[in-house]
Design a protein around this motif. Structure first.
Motif, PDB file in Angstrom:
ATOM      1  N   LEU A  46       0.726  -1.099  -0.177  1.00 27.38           N
ATOM      2  CA  LEU A  46      -0.126  -0.047  -0.167  1.00 27.38           C
ATOM      3  C   LEU A  46       1.014   1.331  -0.050  1.00 27.38           C
ATOM      4  O   LEU A  46       0.535   2.289  -0.644  1.00 27.38           O
ATOM      5  CB  LEU A  46      -0.881  -0.036   1.337  1.00 27.38           C
ATOM      6  CG  LEU A  46      -2.072   0.997   1.276  1.00 27.38           C
ATOM      7  CD1 LEU A  46      -3.060   0.848   0.106  1.00 27.38           C
ATOM      8  CD2 LEU A  46      -2.791   0.802   2.434  1.00 27.38           C
TER       9      LEU A  46
ATOM     10  N   LEU B 273       1.069   4.254  -2.745  1.00 27.43           N
ATOM     11  CA  LEU B 273       0.901   5.653  -2.515  1.00 27.43           C
ATOM     12  C   LEU B 273       1.934   6.602  -2.885  1.00 27.43           C
ATOM     13  O   LEU B 273       1.856   7.790  -3.365  1.00 27.43           O
ATOM     14  CB  LEU B 273       1.005   5.940  -1.009  1.00 27.43           C
ATOM     15  CG  LEU B 273      -0.465   5.438  -0.223  1.00 27.43           C
ATOM     16  CD1 LEU B 273      -0.377   5.331   1.366  1.00 27.43           C
ATOM     17  CD2 LEU B 273      -1.463   6.324  -0.530  1.00 27.43           C
TER      18      LEU B 273
ATOM     19  N   LEU C  74      -0.318   9.388  -5.117  1.00 27.19           N
ATOM     20  CA  LEU C  74      -1.478   8.631  -5.480  1.00 27.19           C
ATOM     21  C   LEU C  74      -2.575   9.373  -4.830  1.00 27.19           C
ATOM     22  O   LEU C  74      -3.851   9.501  -5.427  1.00 27.19           O
ATOM     23  CB  LEU C  74      -1.408   7.304  -4.681  1.00 27.19           C
ATOM     24  CG  LEU C  74      -2.501   6.582  -5.017  1.00 27.19           C
ATOM     25  CD1 LEU C  74      -2.870   6.063  -6.382  1.00 27.19           C
ATOM     26  CD2 LEU C  74      -2.809   5.117  -4.037  1.00 27.19           C
ATOM     27  N   PHE C  75      -2.709  10.260  -3.845  1.00 25.03           N
ATOM     28  CA  PHE C  75      -3.585  11.047  -3.486  1.00 25.03           C
ATOM     29  C   PHE C  75      -3.754  12.231  -4.298  1.00 25.03           C
ATOM     30  O   PHE C  75      -5.186  12.374  -4.586  1.00 25.03           O
ATOM     31  CB  PHE C  75      -3.141  11.817  -2.095  1.00 25.03           C
ATOM     32  CG  PHE C  75      -3.981  12.474  -1.528  1.00 25.03           C
ATOM     33  CD1 PHE C  75      -4.876  11.965  -0.291  1.00 25.03           C
ATOM     34  CD2 PHE C  75      -4.278  14.024  -1.668  1.00 25.03           C
ATOM     35  CE1 PHE C  75      -5.746  12.795   0.274  1.00 25.03           C
ATOM     36  CE2 PHE C  75      -5.195  14.680  -1.192  1.00 25.03           C
ATOM     37  CZ  PHE C  75      -5.896  14.125  -0.011  1.00 25.03           C
TER      38      PHE C  75
ATOM     39  N   VAL D 297      -5.990  10.520  -7.160  1.00 23.22           N
ATOM     40  CA  VAL D 297      -7.358  10.000  -6.551  1.00 23.22           C
ATOM     41  C   VAL D 297      -8.117  11.346  -6.861  1.00 23.22           C
ATOM     42  O   VAL D 297      -9.200  11.757  -7.268  1.00 23.22           O
ATOM     43  CB  VAL D 297      -7.395   9.427  -5.263  1.00 23.22           C
ATOM     44  CG1 VAL D 297      -9.125   9.709  -4.698  1.00 23.22           C
ATOM     45  CG2 VAL D 297      -6.898   8.175  -5.084  1.00 23.22           C
TER      46      VAL D 297
ATOM     47  N   LEU E 204     -11.331  12.482  -9.059  1.00 22.38           N
ATOM     48  CA  LEU E 204     -12.582  12.952  -8.268  1.00 22.38           C
ATOM     49  C   LEU E 204     -12.981  14.311  -9.439  1.00 22.38           C
ATOM     50  O   LEU E 204     -14.212  14.603  -9.348  1.00 22.38           O
ATOM     51  CB  LEU E 204     -12.562  13.391  -7.059  1.00 22.38           C
ATOM     52  CG  LEU E 204     -12.405  11.944  -6.206  1.00 22.38           C
ATOM     53  CD1 LEU E 204     -12.061  12.264  -4.796  1.00 22.38           C
ATOM     54  CD2 LEU E 204     -13.832  11.591  -5.992  1.00 22.38           C
TER      55      LEU E 204
ATOM     56  N   MET F 245     -10.372   2.049  -4.793  1.00 19.76           N
ATOM     57  CA  MET F 245     -10.399   3.103  -4.631  1.00 19.76           C
ATOM     58  C   MET F 245     -10.659   4.004  -5.734  1.00 19.76           C
ATOM     59  O   MET F 245     -11.159   5.191  -5.840  1.00 19.76           O
ATOM     60  CB  MET F 245      -8.886   3.590  -4.014  1.00 19.76           C
ATOM     61  CG  MET F 245      -8.678   4.973  -3.429  1.00 19.76           C
ATOM     62  SD  MET F 245      -7.128   4.724  -2.459  1.00 19.76           S
ATOM     63  CE  MET F 245      -5.813   4.305  -3.259  1.00 19.76           C
TER      64      MET F 245
ATOM     65  N   LEU G  33     -14.254   3.971  -6.714  1.00 21.94           N
ATOM     66  CA  LEU G  33     -15.230   5.205  -6.098  1.00 21.94           C
ATOM     67  C   LEU G  33     -14.738   6.173  -6.513  1.00 21.94           C
ATOM     68  O   LEU G  33     -15.805   7.046  -6.714  1.00 21.94           O
ATOM     69  CB  LEU G  33     -14.798   4.742  -4.701  1.00 21.94           C
ATOM     70  CG  LEU G  33     -15.397   3.425  -3.837  1.00 21.94           C
ATOM     71  CD1 LEU G  33     -14.943   3.528  -2.438  1.00 21.94           C
ATOM     72  CD2 LEU G  33     -16.742   3.472  -3.964  1.00 21.94           C
ATOM     73  N   ALA G  34     -13.687   6.548  -6.738  1.00 25.51           N
ATOM     74  CA  ALA G  34     -13.209   8.302  -7.223  1.00 25.51           C
ATOM     75  C   ALA G  34     -14.019   8.422  -8.423  1.00 25.51           C
ATOM     76  O   ALA G  34     -14.079   9.425  -8.768  1.00 25.51           O
ATOM     77  CB  ALA G  34     -11.760   8.373  -7.353  1.00 25.51           C
TER      78      ALA G  34
ATOM     79  N   ILE H 194     -18.386   7.262  -7.741  1.00 23.61           N
ATOM     80  CA  ILE H 194     -19.442   7.931  -6.578  1.00 23.61           C
ATOM     81  C   ILE H 194     -19.984   9.123  -6.844  1.00 23.61           C
ATOM     82  O   ILE H 194     -21.535   9.290  -6.840  1.00 23.61           O
ATOM     83  CB  ILE H 194     -18.605   8.070  -5.380  1.00 23.61           C
ATOM     84  CG1 ILE H 194     -19.414   7.764  -4.117  1.00 23.61           C
ATOM     85  CG2 ILE H 194     -17.930   9.442  -5.213  1.00 23.61           C
ATOM     86  CD1 ILE H 194     -18.616   7.180  -2.894  1.00 23.61           C
TER      87      ILE H 194
ATOM     88  N   GLN I 286      -2.731   8.071   5.455  1.00 21.82           N
ATOM     89  CA  GLN I 286      -2.851   8.659   4.139  1.00 21.82           C
ATOM     90  C   GLN I 286      -4.296   7.741   3.609  1.00 21.82           C
ATOM     91  O   GLN I 286      -4.904   8.446   2.862  1.00 21.82           O
ATOM     92  CB  GLN I 286      -1.705   7.908   3.142  1.00 21.82           C
ATOM     93  CG  GLN I 286      -0.460   8.639   3.465  1.00 21.82           C
ATOM     94  CD  GLN I 286      -0.097   9.882   2.498  1.00 21.82           C
ATOM     95  OE1 GLN I 286      -0.767   9.963   1.664  1.00 21.82           O
ATOM     96  NE2 GLN I 286       0.326  10.960   3.322  1.00 21.82           N
TER      97      GLN I 286
ATOM     98  N   LEU J 179      -7.494   9.742   2.184  1.00 21.42           N
ATOM     99  CA  LEU J 179      -8.219   9.214   1.040  1.00 21.42           C
ATOM    100  C   LEU J 179      -9.532   9.206   1.387  1.00 21.42           C
ATOM    101  O   LEU J 179     -10.560   9.578   0.594  1.00 21.42           O
ATOM    102  CB  LEU J 179      -7.626   8.091   0.418  1.00 21.42           C
ATOM    103  CG  LEU J 179      -6.254   8.357  -0.134  1.00 21.42           C
ATOM    104  CD1 LEU J 179      -5.657   6.910  -0.536  1.00 21.42           C
ATOM    105  CD2 LEU J 179      -6.554   9.113  -1.571  1.00 21.42           C
TER     106      LEU J 179
ATOM    107  N   LEU K 284     -12.904  11.227  -0.362  1.00 18.38           N
ATOM    108  CA  LEU K 284     -14.048  10.578  -1.092  1.00 18.38           C
ATOM    109  C   LEU K 284     -15.352  11.125  -0.541  1.00 18.38           C
ATOM    110  O   LEU K 284     -16.331  11.051  -0.977  1.00 18.38           O
ATOM    111  CB  LEU K 284     -13.917   8.954  -0.894  1.00 18.38           C
ATOM    112  CG  LEU K 284     -12.723   8.276  -1.807  1.00 18.38           C
ATOM    113  CD1 LEU K 284     -12.875   6.873  -1.571  1.00 18.38           C
ATOM    114  CD2 LEU K 284     -13.202   8.475  -3.294  1.00 18.38           C
TER     115      LEU K 284
END
Lengths: 549, 181
Positions: A27, A31, A51-52, A55, A59, A135, A138-139, A142, B14, B18, B22
């Protein structure tokens, strides 16, 4: 919860402690994935990880697409656009981060000597893959799933129908990418493509942003009409089938629609089972993959010269030739450098595209309606304004460690390096851009003189801006620094000053474009500006090369 | 409580960040739903130029004058203004005299305009566009009229706009060899 999961894992022959430690390590590797560092302008060492930002970009993209289309189009087109974006973006993210997320040959070197069973390793890898894909899913899903509930032509079943369609599309696409890449193995070409694909979200955000502007300004409402009456070829796209399912299922689904939904789930389950089986086999029998290194030494005939005939007259002296050659070579080779440098050219491109699409690309020499001529005038100056940004970005490069060669070289005229780079930019980028602009202007205006004058002015101002950038913007010798966070934005004050100057010139352009004197004065002023700018740039480069205090 | 940089970079923090992003996205989507009428639906309509007194008088003149005896018939430069006046004024031309003149002058352009209004217009504009479409001469453009009327019917049916569904059904029934869906 953890205890229950540990018992379950142990029952399956998986070491729970090793599983949790490995999953956490994988993970963290996700990231701090390296492929997105350039496209997100961040580094693995920063608090907010690459990675943040990825995402966040997903979004942003889905928010723009959902909110721009909300209430303006019907449920089919709304679903089609959002599902297509989700499928494309999830495919690129898995492709780009394949080594971090799915299969990394280097794992064997690190974990090989440790007593980790293949079963435990496989379980940890799958857990990591599941988290990553969930992840991204969902991004990308959603927001349209919630916003779509508010469409006037949907019912309460929209959200589950959309989630099912998106789940099917994204899962199948992920399976296709994983199976394809597993079969393909590692390759040098693919690594190059990954760097380019890492920019997909940025490019799609730009397309969505400019597209939204175009949609709001388009009096013909072409996009909405296209969405309402789509062409026949669209029916062959898988995302069309999924969007049709959402359209049918969102208002009181019939038995046949529910059956289709069940079949979609079954198909997804089969795809996932095949992928899991294939990848699990790979994990168990994983061997280090080798990367073939190709050596491409320069041919003896091209040493100290340029690879094409026109090179010598263009780049005079060894310094200019080095700058010219390095610029062309690195722009061609380094996808990141190319993307970072060429991104500002999206502005003139967008201005021209928007102007043509909305019928606002009139000839400023014959038309004085500001609504009709603002965008073409803006395009001329935006071409020139892209150059300082480009020249500035050419200071940064992944292969900057080799810059010691430039620093140690006996440079008699250090400015030659900068001029070589600027000439390469003019030759490879600005000249084709201006020729294309002239062609478009000629097509739109039917006036060769006006098209030629505007393109020539854009070209000449670009050269002036290049000299100004060599004096004011470049922080070091070309290609001598490592790319840094936020580096692609360039020096803000210089950009603001040059933009102000260009906009004032543009205002005069609007008022006096019909007069021949404007053009004469403009060309003469641009030519005269080159003399002091060249001197200042020369002084600056002598300082950078350490020749003068 | 002081959190170090190493802790911030840990998988747990982190991951929480996230999840927070979301949740923020879900919040934004819910807010968008809540302000649907205020910020989204309010602006969904076809934008027409403001109708001047001169255009209104001209439209009224064309409605009241027999086209056969009119010394000053509709010109192509007036199409856009007259279409805008027709769509925006519900009382104008109940018998369809002006609509027929417009369709005689430029049938393809009028069908294209009706199509655009049916796609992007609000309910009142779509109702008027469907009404205008009902005055189109069906013999030359029956397929196009049927396509537009079917589209209008499906759209209205999904939105539960009963008046528009009835109008579209009526138009489809009047078309030669037309089938009521």
């Amino acid at each position: 919860m953890i205890g229950w999961l540990a018992s379950l894992l142990t029952a399956q022959g998986i070491d729970a402690r090793q599983f949790f430690a490995l999953t956490k390590a994988f993970l963290l590797s996700d990231l701090r994935g390296m492929h997105y560092t350039k496209a997100t302008g961040t580094k693995p060492s920063h608090v907010v990880s690459p990675l943040f930002w990825v995402v966040g970009q997903c979004l942003t993209l889905s928010a723009i697409a959902s909110l721009v289309l909300f209430m303006r189009v019907e449920v089919f087109f709304f679903s089609f656009v959002n599902l297509s974006l989700a499928v494309v973006v999830i495919a690129t993210t898995v492709l780009v981060e394949f080594q971090e997320v799915v299969l990394n040959p280097k794992d064997l070197m690190i974990l090989g000597p440790r007593p980790i069973s293949p079963r435990t390793y496989t379980a940890a890898r799958f857990a990591n893959l599941l988290l990553y894909v969930a992840m991204m899913f969902l991004a990308l899903t959603i927001q349209p799933a919630i916003v779509g509930i508010g469409l006037r032509d949907t019912g309460p079943w929209f959200a589950p129908a959309y989630l099912l369609a998106s789940f099917t599309g994204c899962s199948v696409m992920v399976c296709v990418v994983i199976l394809g890449l597993s079969a393909l193995g590692n390759s040098e070409t693919l690594e190059g493509w990954k760097t380019v694909l890492a920019w997909t979200q940025i490019i799609l955000i730009l397309v969505a942003g400019y597209g939204a502007q175009m949609m709001f300004r388009d009096k013909q409402s072409q996009l909405e009409v296209w969405g309402a009456f789509p062409p026949e070829w669209i029916e062959y796209l898988p995302t069309t089938w999924l969007a049709r399912f959402v359209e049918q299922a969102s208002i009181t689904p019939s038995f046949s629609t529910l059956t289709i939904g069940g079949l979609m789930l079954l198909f997804t389950a089969v795809c996932l089972a095949v992928t899991v089986r294939c990848v699990a086999f790979l994990y168990k029998s994983m061997q280090p993959l080798t990367v073939q290194i190709r050596h491409r030494p320069m041919k003896p005939g091209t040493l100290g010269g340029l690879a094409f005939g026109a090179g010598h007259p263009l780049a005079r002296g060894p310094e200019q030739r080095v700058g010219f050659w390095l610029c062309g070579k690195l722009l061609w080779r380094d996808g990141n450098l190319r993307m970072r440098s060429l991104l500002p050219f999206s502005m003139p491109l967008a201005a021209v595209g928007l102007a043509i699409a909305t019928g606002q690309f009139a000839n400023p020499m014959t038309n004085h309606d500001p609504a009709q001529v603002t965008l073409p005038i803006l395009a001329v100056y935006l071409i020139a304004l892209s150059v300082p940004h480009l020249i500035y970005n050419l200071t940064f490069n992944d292969d900057h460690d080799a810059a010691w060669l430039l620093r140690c070289a006996p440079l008699r005229q250090p400015i030659g390096l900068g001029l070589g780079v600027a000439k390469a930019v003019m030759f490879w980028i600005i000249t084709p851009t201006c020729v294309a602009f002239a062609g478009v202007a000629l097509w739109q205006w039917g006036d060769p003189a006006a098209a030629l004058l505007h393109a020539s002015l854009a070209w000449l101002l670009s050269w002036v801006m290049a000299l100004a950038a060599l004096w004011l913007a470049v922080p070091d010798l070309p290609f001598s620094r490592a790319p840094d966070r936020g580096g692609s934005t360039g020096p803000v004050l210089v950009t603001a000053a040059l933009s102000g100057l260009a906009m004032q010139w543009g205002a005069l352009h609007y008022f006096f474009a019909a007069s021949i004197f404007f053009w004469i004065v403009s060309f003469v002023v641009a030519l005269l500006l080159m003399i002091p700018l060249l001197k200042k740039a020369d002084h600056r480069f002598r300082k950078l090369a350490g020749g003068m205090a | 409580m002081k959190i170090s940089k190493a802790e911030l970079r840990s998988a747990k923090i982190q991951g929480l960040m996230l999840i927070g992003v979301l949740l923020g996205a879900i919040g934004l989507a819910v807010v968008s739903l809540c302000v649907r009428e205020l910020f989204f639906e309010k602006y969904v309509r076809e934008k027409f130029p403001e109708i001047t007194e001169k255009v209104t008088r001209r439209a009224q003149f064309l409605v009241e004058t027999n086209p056969a005896n009119n010394p000053n018939p509709v010109e192509s430069t007036e199409e856009e203004w007259l279409y805008a006046a027709w769509i925006q004024d519900e009382q104008l031309d109940p018998q369809g005299s002006l609509a027929q003149q417009l369709f005689e002058l430029a049938p393809e352009h009028m069908l294209d305009r009706c199509c655009r209004t049916l796609v992007v217009g609000n309910i009142e504009q779509r109702q008027r566009a469907l009404q205008l479409l009902s005055f189109a001469p069906p013999q030359d453009h029956v397929d196009e009229i049927r396509r537009l009327a079917t589209y209008a019917r499906e759209k209205s049916s999904r939105r539960e706009e009963a008046a528009l569904v009835t109008a579209a059904d009526g138009l489809l029934a009047r078309l030669p060899q037309g089938k009521n869906p």
